[in-house]
Design a protein around this motif. Sequence first.
Motif, PDB file in Angstrom:
ATOM      1  N   SER A 202       0.853  -1.191   0.000  1.00 49.48           N
ATOM      2  CA  SER A 202       0.000   0.000   0.000  1.00 49.48           C
ATOM      3  C   SER A 202       0.887   1.238   0.000  1.00 49.48           C
ATOM      4  N   PHE A 203       0.398   2.322  -0.598  1.00 50.59           N
ATOM      5  CA  PHE A 203       1.208   3.533  -0.669  1.00 50.59           C
ATOM      6  C   PHE A 203       1.617   4.020   0.716  1.00 50.59           C
ATOM      7  N   ILE A 204       0.689   4.023   1.651  1.00 47.06           N
ATOM      8  CA  ILE A 204       0.985   4.585   2.963  1.00 47.06           C
ATOM      9  C   ILE A 204       2.034   3.751   3.712  1.00 47.06           C
ATOM     10  N   LYS A 205       1.961   2.430   3.566  1.00 45.63           N
ATOM     11  CA  LYS A 205       2.976   1.572   4.185  1.00 45.63           C
ATOM     12  C   LYS A 205       4.339   1.853   3.568  1.00 45.63           C
ATOM     13  N   GLU A 206       4.374   1.948   2.247  1.00 41.56           N
ATOM     14  CA  GLU A 206       5.651   2.164   1.571  1.00 41.56           C
ATOM     15  C   GLU A 206       6.176   3.580   1.819  1.00 41.56           C
ATOM     16  N   PHE A 207       5.289   4.545   2.012  1.00 39.59           N
ATOM     17  CA  PHE A 207       5.730   5.901   2.335  1.00 39.59           C
ATOM     18  C   PHE A 207       6.484   5.909   3.669  1.00 39.59           C
ATOM     19  N   GLY A 208       5.941   5.247   4.681  1.00 43.60           N
ATOM     20  CA  GLY A 208       6.637   5.162   5.960  1.00 43.60           C
ATOM     21  C   GLY A 208       7.956   4.436   5.835  1.00 43.60           C
ATOM     22  N   ARG A 209       7.946   3.354   5.089  1.00 42.24           N
ATOM     23  CA  ARG A 209       9.165   2.569   4.887  1.00 42.24           C
ATOM     24  C   ARG A 209      10.212   3.375   4.133  1.00 42.24           C
ATOM     25  N   CYS A 210       9.788   4.085   3.103  1.00 48.02           N
ATOM     26  CA  CYS A 210      10.734   4.886   2.320  1.00 48.02           C
ATOM     27  C   CYS A 210      11.253   6.077   3.119  1.00 48.02           C
ATOM     28  N   THR A 211      10.424   6.632   4.014  1.00 46.71           N
ATOM     29  CA  THR A 211      10.914   7.673   4.922  1.00 46.71           C
ATOM     30  C   THR A 211      12.003   7.111   5.816  1.00 46.71           C
ATOM     31  N   ARG A 212      11.782   5.931   6.311  1.00 48.26           N
ATOM     32  CA  ARG A 212      12.786   5.281   7.180  1.00 48.26           C
ATOM     33  C   ARG A 212      14.136   5.152   6.474  1.00 48.26           C
ATOM     34  N   TYR A 213      14.113   4.809   5.195  1.00 48.97           N
ATOM     35  CA  TYR A 213      15.342   4.558   4.455  1.00 48.97           C
ATOM     36  C   TYR A 213      15.713   5.689   3.498  1.00 48.97           C
ATOM     37  N   SER A 214      15.164   6.868   3.726  1.00 54.71           N
ATOM     38  CA  SER A 214      15.506   8.054   2.919  1.00 54.71           C
ATOM     39  C   SER A 214      15.301   7.824   1.426  1.00 54.71           C
ATOM     40  N   GLY A 215      14.298   7.029   1.078  1.00 52.58           N
ATOM     41  CA  GLY A 215      13.982   6.794  -0.321  1.00 52.58           C
ATOM     42  C   GLY A 215      14.781   5.695  -0.973  1.00 52.58           C
ATOM     43  N   ASN A 216      15.538   4.941  -0.192  1.00 54.19           N
ATOM     44  CA  ASN A 216      16.408   3.906  -0.757  1.00 54.19           C
ATOM     45  C   ASN A 216      16.287   2.629   0.068  1.00 54.19           C
ATOM     46  N   VAL A 217      15.146   1.971  -0.025  1.00 47.92           N
ATOM     47  CA  VAL A 217      14.908   0.747   0.732  1.00 47.92           C
ATOM     48  C   VAL A 217      15.853  -0.344   0.241  1.00 47.92           C
ATOM     49  N   PRO A 218      16.564  -1.028   1.129  1.00 45.08           N
ATOM     50  CA  PRO A 218      17.524  -2.052   0.688  1.00 45.08           C
ATOM     51  C   PRO A 218      16.847  -3.194  -0.055  1.00 45.08           C
ATOM     52  N   ALA A 219      17.567  -3.767  -0.985  1.00 46.77           N
ATOM     53  CA  ALA A 219      17.012  -4.822  -1.834  1.00 46.77           C
ATOM     54  C   ALA A 219      16.594  -6.050  -1.032  1.00 46.77           C
ATOM     55  N   ASP A 220      17.277  -6.318   0.085  1.00 48.03           N
ATOM     56  CA  ASP A 220      16.971  -7.506   0.876  1.00 48.03           C
ATOM     57  C   ASP A 220      15.968  -7.219   1.983  1.00 48.03           C
ATOM     58  N   PHE A 221      15.303  -6.065   1.913  1.00 51.32           N
ATOM     59  CA  PHE A 221      14.404  -5.686   3.009  1.00 51.32           C
ATOM     60  C   PHE A 221      13.361  -6.745   3.296  1.00 51.32           C
ATOM     61  N   ASN A 222      12.709  -7.248   2.272  1.00 50.70           N
ATOM     62  CA  ASN A 222      11.615  -8.187   2.483  1.00 50.70           C
ATOM     63  C   ASN A 222      12.085  -9.516   3.072  1.00 50.70           C
ATOM     64  N   LEU A 223      13.373  -9.757   3.039  1.00 47.60           N
ATOM     65  CA  LEU A 223      13.901 -10.982   3.627  1.00 47.60           C
ATOM     66  C   LEU A 223      14.199 -10.814   5.108  1.00 47.60           C
ATOM     67  N   THR A 224      14.209  -9.567   5.588  1.00 39.61           N
ATOM     68  CA  THR A 224      14.646  -9.319   6.965  1.00 39.61           C
ATOM     69  C   THR A 224      13.601  -8.595   7.795  1.00 39.61           C
ATOM     70  N   SER A 225      12.419  -8.352   7.223  1.00 42.04           N
ATOM     71  CA  SER A 225      11.446  -7.487   7.889  1.00 42.04           C
ATOM     72  C   SER A 225      10.282  -8.229   8.539  1.00 42.04           C
ATOM     73  N   GLY A 226      10.367  -9.540   8.614  1.00 44.79           N
ATOM     74  CA  GLY A 226       9.217 -10.304   9.062  1.00 44.79           C
ATOM     75  C   GLY A 226       8.754 -10.016  10.465  1.00 44.79           C
ATOM     76  N   GLN A 227       9.624  -9.487  11.334  1.00 45.68           N
ATOM     77  CA  GLN A 227       9.250  -9.247  12.708  1.00 45.68           C
ATOM     78  C   GLN A 227       8.645  -7.868  12.932  1.00 45.68           C
ATOM     79  N   GLU A 228       8.566  -7.054  11.913  1.00 46.76           N
ATOM     80  CA  GLU A 228       8.061  -5.703  12.102  1.00 46.76           C
ATOM     81  C   GLU A 228       6.557  -5.686  12.306  1.00 46.76           C
ATOM     82  N   LYS A 229       6.094  -4.686  13.008  1.00 42.68           N
ATOM     83  CA  LYS A 229       4.680  -4.587  13.371  1.00 42.68           C
ATOM     84  C   LYS A 229       3.930  -3.712  12.382  1.00 42.68           C
ATOM     85  N   ASN A 230       2.618  -3.754  12.488  1.00 40.62           N
ATOM     86  CA  ASN A 230       1.745  -2.957  11.626  1.00 40.62           C
ATOM     87  C   ASN A 230       1.665  -1.526  12.137  1.00 40.62           C
ATOM     88  N   GLU A 231       1.279  -0.614  11.218  1.00 38.79           N
ATOM     89  CA  GLU A 231       0.992   0.768  11.595  1.00 38.79           C
ATOM     90  C   GLU A 231      -0.344   1.150  11.013  1.00 38.79           C
TER      91      GLU A 231
END
Length: 231
Positions: A202-231
């Motif tokens: 969703s745009f809003i989820k990715e907006f928060g994620r992209c803010t976290r990484y200054s617009g450069n989300v790491p390529a392996d993010f989806n392999l390491t993010s399983g423990q993160e919570k919802n917003e």
Amino acid sequence: MSFSRKFLKYVLVGSVSAVVVLTGLVSIAADNLGTAYIQPRTLVYAGGSFRVLAENGFDQEQKQLIREASIRVRERMRSQRSAILACANKRSNRDKQSASGKAINDQIDQVFFKTASGGRPINLSVVRLWSDSEAAGLAPVGTRDYQFPEKGDLLRIALNSDDLGSKSQYFLKNDIDYWAGVIAHEILHNLGYSHPNGYEGSFIKEFGRCTRYSGNVPADFNLTSGQEKNE
């Protein structure tokens, strides 16, 4: 994480009847968000016209983390907004909500860099959510067709105090970039953005994620993010 429009009516116009649809912890969060402006709170950050006030139920360490994360959000909206928006639009494959372009830029400018009517500051009230194992934060969903923010004291979000600070067991408890992303996500809920079809993509989820990484989300993010919570 967001509330329904029925809850939004309760928040904005005080419709007590809407409270009955909320139960358990959501009721607690609703009460906190709905009374955010009359609860004892402390100014933790003032950047230009943008001010952040934290409920006094947060301890001093948590207030400092909220301050640092708020500073980071505002600075990234100033210097890296184009990259963040491009990142969010590229990564989102659902609930885009026509999020690109002038409209969201104007909303971000109004929140972080302009005053409300009468020269009043834009106040973000941060209240506590607790005993929720799934959500790092939540907020009411605003309507994107009204003039925001006219009164200047309309932004309200909740952050999970069980997850924030060194006393927490959450692995992102002191990660300022992470909490900056959560705050950015919850502010967008206030501006009318939601994720009715789920979080990931969703745009809003990715907006928060992209803010976290200054617009450069790491390529392996989806392999390491399983423990993160919802917003």
